[in-house]
Write a protein that holds these residues in place. Structure first.
Motif, PDB file in Angstrom:
ATOM      1  N   VAL A  60      12.528 -34.527  98.136  1.00 59.23           N
ATOM      2  CA  VAL A  60      11.734 -35.699  97.732  1.00 59.23           C
ATOM      3  C   VAL A  60      10.241 -35.379  97.770  1.00 59.23           C
ATOM      4  O   VAL A  60       9.500 -35.722  96.844  1.00 59.23           O
ATOM      5  CB  VAL A  60      12.071 -36.910  98.632  1.00 59.23           C
ATOM      6  CG1 VAL A  60      11.059 -38.019  98.454  1.00 59.23           C
ATOM      7  CG2 VAL A  60      13.466 -37.404  98.343  1.00 59.23           C
ATOM      8  N   SER A 111       8.119 -35.257  94.349  1.00 60.44           N
ATOM      9  CA  SER A 111       7.083 -36.284  94.211  1.00 60.44           C
ATOM     10  C   SER A 111       5.696 -35.652  94.129  1.00 60.44           C
ATOM     11  O   SER A 111       4.836 -36.129  93.379  1.00 60.44           O
ATOM     12  CB  SER A 111       7.150 -37.290  95.350  1.00 60.44           C
ATOM     13  OG  SER A 111       6.875 -36.672  96.584  1.00 60.44           O
ATOM     14  N   CYS A 135       1.613 -33.882  99.306  1.00 63.71           N
ATOM     15  CA  CYS A 135       3.076 -34.018  99.349  1.00 63.71           C
ATOM     16  C   CYS A 135       3.757 -32.674  99.151  1.00 63.71           C
ATOM     17  O   CYS A 135       4.725 -32.347  99.840  1.00 63.71           O
ATOM     18  CB  CYS A 135       3.555 -34.997  98.292  1.00 63.71           C
ATOM     19  SG  CYS A 135       3.271 -36.708  98.692  1.00 63.71           S
TER      20      CYS A 135
END
Length: 79
Positions: free
Chosen positions: A12, A16, A62
């Motif tokens: 994730v 992302s 991220c």
């Protein structure tokens, strides 16, 4: 259970991060109509808008956290 959660968090975060970076690149390209500047964005400073820079910074953050989670994951649960 923790290994599965770490694998999910890793995927994730990396995906992302890439999506956020892509969003900032497209925002810059649409605003300036200088699509060659998109390539320069990765090795040279370009004049980015505040919103574009926020998305770019969030994406890089991220992505880096996702890579760190990957390293931790491989350290504790080697394949």
């Amino acid at each position: 259970m923790l290994e599965t959660t770490m694998n999910f968090a890793e995927i994730v975060l990396i995906v992302s991060g890439l999506l956020f970076i892509t969003k900032s690149v497209f925002q810059y390209g649409k605003r300036t109509h200088d699509w060659s500047g998109v390539v320069k964005m990765f090795y040279k400073r370009v004049a980015m808008d505040t919103a574009e820079y926020k998305w770019y910074r969030l994406g890089v953050s991220c992505f880096v956290v996702g890579v760190v989670v990957r390293i931790v994951n491989l350290t504790f649960w080697p394949v």
